[in-house]
Design an enzyme around this catalytic site. Structure first.
Site, mmCIF file in Angstrom:
data_model
loop_
_atom_site.group_PDB
_atom_site.id
_atom_site.type_symbol
_atom_site.label_atom_id
_atom_site.label_comp_id
_atom_site.label_asym_id
_atom_site.label_seq_id
_atom_site.Cartn_x
_atom_site.Cartn_y
_atom_site.Cartn_z
ATOM 1 N N HIS A 1 0.797 -1.229 0.000
ATOM 2 C CA HIS A 1 0.000 0.000 0.000
ATOM 3 C C HIS A 1 0.829 1.278 0.000
ATOM 4 O O HIS A 1 0.284 2.367 -0.090
ATOM 5 C CB HIS A 1 -0.980 0.018 1.184
HETATM 6 N N1 UDP Z 1 -3.838 -6.045 8.670
HETATM 7 C C1 UDP Z 1 -5.125 -6.559 8.796
HETATM 8 N N2 UDP Z 1 -5.767 -7.005 7.660
HETATM 9 C C2 UDP Z 1 -5.194 -6.976 6.424
HETATM 10 C C3 UDP Z 1 -3.871 -6.458 6.311
HETATM 11 C C4 UDP Z 1 -3.233 -5.989 7.449
HETATM 12 O O1 UDP Z 1 -5.674 -6.614 9.904
HETATM 13 O O2 UDP Z 1 -5.826 -7.388 5.452
HETATM 14 C C5 UDP Z 1 -3.156 -5.531 9.884
HETATM 15 C C6 UDP Z 1 -1.778 -6.086 10.178
HETATM 16 O O3 UDP Z 1 -1.847 -7.268 10.931
HETATM 17 C C7 UDP Z 1 -1.143 -4.946 10.959
HETATM 18 C C8 UDP Z 1 -1.758 -3.705 10.353
HETATM 19 O O4 UDP Z 1 -2.924 -4.139 9.660
HETATM 20 O O5 UDP Z 1 -1.517 -5.040 12.336
HETATM 21 C C9 UDP Z 1 -0.801 -3.041 9.407
HETATM 22 O O6 UDP Z 1 -1.450 -1.998 8.773
HETATM 23 P P1 UDP Z 1 -0.882 -1.309 7.451
HETATM 24 O O7 UDP Z 1 -0.013 -2.278 6.711
HETATM 25 O O8 UDP Z 1 -2.066 -0.719 6.758
HETATM 26 O O9 UDP Z 1 -0.042 -0.083 8.018
HETATM 27 P P2 UDP Z 1 1.502 0.147 8.356
HETATM 28 O O10 UDP Z 1 1.862 -0.844 9.423
HETATM 29 O O11 UDP Z 1 2.279 -0.020 7.097
HETATM 30 O O12 UDP Z 1 1.574 1.535 8.867
#
Ligand code: UDP
Length: 401
Positions: free
Chosen positions: A242
């Site tokens: 993403h």
């Molecule tokens: N996650 C979720 N469902 C999904 C994909 C990710 O619950 O289909 C969770 C994952 O376990 C983690 C969080 O979303 O806890 C990560 O979010 P994201 O990748 O959007 O943000 P980032 O960590 O890159 O800021």
């Protein structure tokens, strides 16, 4: 390096007698998917400590139920007391809308403390509002009397050293506006020291996202998601994408998807597609071969933890997933040139592969061979939120002033 156990410094005072107190009012800000896993354990720890009255302000940065509502339901997060409903917009417009909405909330609620997590636009927007807004009454902290709410940043100090990443701007600015900085890994303490942040404001508490993971793991293991997607444990990989640098440019996205499709020839890949990425794939006319891929919408947290736990390998550009795979002991390939979470590479199961086909495939083969092992970083033990609230008890001397 300061930790929660170091009670000798000047910032620690005796907790006041409960009878003398009015509650310390805390506003916890959450706006986007990765925030909800972080506020969940913090809200629980506040609820267990009667001197705090914590409320959630949901900015509405993520409004799709699959990126927001599902986490409240699955993680038992109290419903937001206030919803700003900002929605999507450019960075500037979204940040400005959050600031306008949150200013009115702070004026009305008169919090002693505004707690922000992570690195999204809601984080910087609300920190900036709170840092500049005088309350009607003075209150006391261990650092002396104070008029403005204390700004607390959870997951402070992380740095990718890549200013092309919007989150890096949010992290740096939020840290420099914050009064108390709770850090998840040693690199954060070093980064803040290098930037001149006073060490008596910085506490290495561990990782609140891991509090949530450890708390939810048992329930997650009962999820039927593998059967629903026709998957066998240890015989599939998981992909998430993403980050703007990977998905916004159609050529870069096509190249990366081509690389991942190469890996999918050796191992079926499950891809819960973020709405932003779905829109970009559709716009670029990129379709994935159904026989090699299991494409689905973003799944709930419990389902996702189950998917991660039983995966052979995870390929991602997410920040939080690098940490979760480290704790689960599942090989992770990070599809970025840098990480703000170096402990996941130094101690955990993370390989930083960038996006070139050659490097991704080398990392993929290494993961497939079973050669990737790691250990759980110190203080990623499920108790970070409790450490935060215990420390805040020491910071707030007499909020009634
Ligand atoms: N996650 C979720 N469902 C999904 C994909 C990710 O619950 O289909 C969770 C994952 O376990 C983690 C969080 O979303 O806890 C990560 O979010 P994201 O990748 O959007 O943000 P980032 O960590 O890159 O800021």
């Amino acid at each position: 390096m300061p930790t929660e156990d170091d009670r000798s410094g000047p910032c620690f005072v005796e907790s006041p007698r409960m009878g003398d107190l009015i509650p310390t009012r805390v506003l916890c800000v959450a706006g986007a998917r990765p925030n909800f896993m972080k506020v969940a354990p913090v809200m629980r720890a506040f609820a267990a400590c009667p001197r705090f009255e914590a409320k959630i302000v949901h900015t509405g940065q993520h409004y799709d139920p699959k990126l927001s509502q599902v986490f409240f339901e699955q993680l038992g997060i109290p419903a937001p007391s206030i919803h700003l409903g900002v929605g999507s917009a450019s960075h500037a417009a979204q940040t400005a809308e959050i600031m306008k909405g949150f200013e009115a909330v702070v004026v009305a609620q008169q919090p002693h403390c505004v707690l922000v997590v992570g690195d999204v636009n809601s984080t910087i927007a609300c920190a900036l509002v709170a840092a500049k807004l005088p309350r009607r009454e003075t209150f006391h902290t261990c650092w002396g009397p104070r008029r403005r709410p204390l700004v607390v940043h959870v997951e402070a100090g992380l740095r990718s050293f890549d200013d092309d990443m919007p989150e890096e701007i949010n992290r740096k600015l939020t840290d420099h506006l914050s009064d108390v900085l709770y850090v998840s890994e040693p690199s954060g303490v070093t980064n803040l020291a290098n930037e001149g942040v006073s060490p008596d404001r910085v506490v290495l508490v561990g990782n609140v996202m891991i509090d949530t993971l450890l708390g939810a793991r048992e329930q997650a293991m009962a999820s039927p998601i593998l059967d629903e997607l026709g998957l066998t444990p240890n015989q599939y990989g998981v992909v998430t994408l993403h980050r703007p640098s990977n998905v916004d440019d159609p050529d870069a996205l096509a190249t990366l998807v081509g690389t991942l499709d190469h890996a999918a020839r050796e191992l079926p890949l499950v891809f819960p597609i973020h709405p932003r990425t779905k829109a970009r794939l559709d716009a670029a006319g990129l379709a994935l071969e159904q026989s090699r891929w299991r494409i689905c919408e973003p799944v709930g947290y419990l389902e996702f933890v189950k998917l991660l736990s039983s995966a052979r390998v995870v390929l991602t550009d997410s920040g939080g997933i690098q940490e979760e795979t480290t704790v689960l002991g599942v090989p992770c390939i990070t599809l970025r040139e840098n990480t703000e979470r170096p402990v996941t590479v130094e101690e955990g199961t993370n390989q930083l592969a960038g996006v070139s086909r050659e490097r991704v495939m080398v990392a993929f083969r290494r993961a497939m061979s079973g050669a990737v092992t790691g250990r759980v970083p110190r203080l990623w033990d499920g108790h970070a939120a409790t450490r935060i609230v215990r420390h805040l008890e020491q910071v707030f001397r007499d909020p009634a002033g």
